[in-house]
Motif scaffolding. Structure first.
Motif, PDB file in Angstrom:
ATOM      1  N   LEU A 220       0.834  -1.204   0.000  1.00 38.66           N
ATOM      2  CA  LEU A 220       0.000   0.000   0.000  1.00 38.66           C
ATOM      3  C   LEU A 220       0.866   1.250   0.000  1.00 38.66           C
ATOM      4  CD1 LEU A 220      -2.832  -0.947   2.519  1.00 38.66           C
ATOM      5  CD2 LEU A 220      -3.084  -0.549   0.064  1.00 38.66           C
ATOM      6  N   TRP A 221       1.933   1.231   0.818  1.00 37.86           N
ATOM      7  CA  TRP A 221       2.842   2.375   0.820  1.00 37.86           C
ATOM      8  C   TRP A 221       3.472   2.547  -0.566  1.00 37.86           C
ATOM      9  CZ3 TRP A 221       7.927   2.877  -0.497  1.00 37.86           C
ATOM     10  CH2 TRP A 221       8.501   4.126  -0.226  1.00 37.86           C
ATOM     11  N   THR A 223       2.463   1.764  -3.461  1.00 35.74           N
ATOM     12  CA  THR A 223       1.548   2.204  -4.512  1.00 35.74           C
ATOM     13  C   THR A 223       0.874   3.531  -4.178  1.00 35.74           C
ATOM     14  OG1 THR A 223      -0.199   0.825  -3.532  1.00 35.74           O
ATOM     15  CG2 THR A 223       1.094  -0.143  -5.328  1.00 35.74           C
ATOM     16  N   GLY A 224       1.276   4.151  -3.091  1.00 32.78           N
ATOM     17  CA  GLY A 224       0.723   5.443  -2.726  1.00 32.78           C
ATOM     18  C   GLY A 224      -0.698   5.384  -2.204  1.00 32.78           C
ATOM     19  N   ARG A 225      -1.132   4.207  -1.704  1.00 33.61           N
ATOM     20  CA  ARG A 225      -2.514   4.049  -1.252  1.00 33.61           C
ATOM     21  C   ARG A 225      -2.622   3.893   0.260  1.00 33.61           C
ATOM     22  NH1 ARG A 225      -4.629  -0.627  -2.934  1.00 33.61           N
ATOM     23  NH2 ARG A 225      -2.634  -1.513  -3.606  1.00 33.61           N
ATOM     24  N   ASN A 227      -3.446   4.953   3.762  1.00 41.30           N
ATOM     25  CA  ASN A 227      -4.376   5.943   4.288  1.00 41.30           C
ATOM     26  C   ASN A 227      -4.234   6.107   5.788  1.00 41.30           C
ATOM     27  OD1 ASN A 227      -5.628   6.435   1.753  1.00 41.30           O
ATOM     28  ND2 ASN A 227      -6.848   4.572   1.995  1.00 41.30           N
TER      29      ASN A 227
END
Length: 322
Positions: A220-221, A223-225, A227
């Motif tokens: 997630l980090w 891929t910029g996702r 939150n």
């Protein structure tokens, strides 16, 4: 101050009969750092704490800073703090690339780890994704999934979205929270697996699920996702005049600081770390081990090592077999 502090230990005592574990006791012994802070000037404590904790020093320092600020009346809504996010991602990488291979008697992936840390520090998500697709990493995941392990089950997962929201659960952090914290009256697990919550579809056993959760947060980090709510999230709330609480999501889970100020000096300080949650006497670990059949002590030691690693203590651990 740092040189005189024992970082603590998780003690796991297993009792077997007829090659079957019939009892499992978990005791988490952690240093009472907070007791050493009383009477010190608040800002001095904020500067001191990052150097006291070898692991998650930035998270500890941020929690101290935010708790003191909240005690002075300045609250903080939940946000992702970049330096804590990076610290959490580096901790995930350490576990997955250095510690996990050793559990299978394989050499740690040191070069891959160093490259991955550079990717995180330079905010190079695409490069990290390529590294996580490394055949050696996939090999480790296959080995984890092939292990004998408990079913993933449905443990109580700690879910507190902000310091302000936490006030509805704990009006103030009492001394009992430091040794065996509870959430709505029960033990609960924290960390990447708990943060995934219902978003994750169970695909295997309990050990594999927790390793996959760490890798999922890394992805997630990358891929910029990532939150708010993920590793690296921090918030703070004023409990009462002169009392502040900060919550920080570290790699291992929820870290809580609560400070009481009198004349801008520390009158009381409470720290509840993820290890206290994840190695609770009534937590997941005893349930995974009681009933485990084993052919010899070495087999049981290996199984226990995988169980402990899945929950990831921030201190050393010792196994006592009776």
């Amino acid at each position: 101050m740092k040189a005189g502090i024992d970082t603590g230990c998780v003690y796991l005592r297993l009792q077997s009969a007829n090659r079957r574990v019939v009892a499992a006791q978990v005791r988490c012994q952690r240093p009472q750092v907070a007791q050493l802070l009383k009477g010190r000037q608040a800002d001095a404590v904020v500067s001191l704490l990052p150097s006291v904790f070898a692991l998650c020093g930035r998270a500890q320092g941020t929690a101290a800073r935010l708790a003191v600020a909240a005690a002075r009346g300045a609250e903080s809504a939940p946000i992702l703090v970049p330096e804590i996010v990076n610290e959490a991602m580096r901790e995930h990488l350490w576990r997955c690339l250095l510690d996990l291979p050793v559990l299978f008697a394989l050499p740690p992936l040191r070069n891959e780890f160093l490259i991955a840390v550079q990717r995180v520090d330079k905010d190079q998500g695409e490069g990290l994704l390529e590294l996580l697709a490394n055949p050696e990493v996939n090999r480790l995941l296959v080995m984890v999934e092939a292990l004998e392990q408990p079913l993933a089950g449905e443990p109580a997962l700690l879910c507190v979205h902000s310091a302000r929201a936490s006030l509805a659960v704990w009006e103030q952090l009492g001394a009992e929270m430091g040794g065996a914290p509870t959430w709505h009256g029960q033990a609960a697990e924290t960390g990447a697996y708990a943060r995934r919550g219902s978003q994750a579809t169970p695909v295997g056993g309990a050990f594999a699920e927790r390793w996959l959760a760490r890798l999922a947060e890394l992805e997630l980090w990358a891929t910029g996702r990532l939150n708010v709510g993920a590793g690296g999230t921090a918030s703070a709330a004023t409990v009462a005049p002169g009392i502040g609480r900060a919550l920080v999501e570290t790699a291992r889970g929820l870290l809580m600081h609560e400070v009481v100020l009198e004349n801008d000096r520390i009158a009381d300080y409470r720290i509840v770390a993820p290890t206290e949650w994840n190695f609770h006497p009534q937590g997941a670990l005893p349930g995974w081990l009681v009933g485990k059949c084993h052919s010899d002590d070495d087999e049981l030691r290996s199984y226990a090592a995988h169980a402990v690693a899945a929950l990831d203590p921030c201190v050393r651990w010792e196994l006592i077999m009776a």
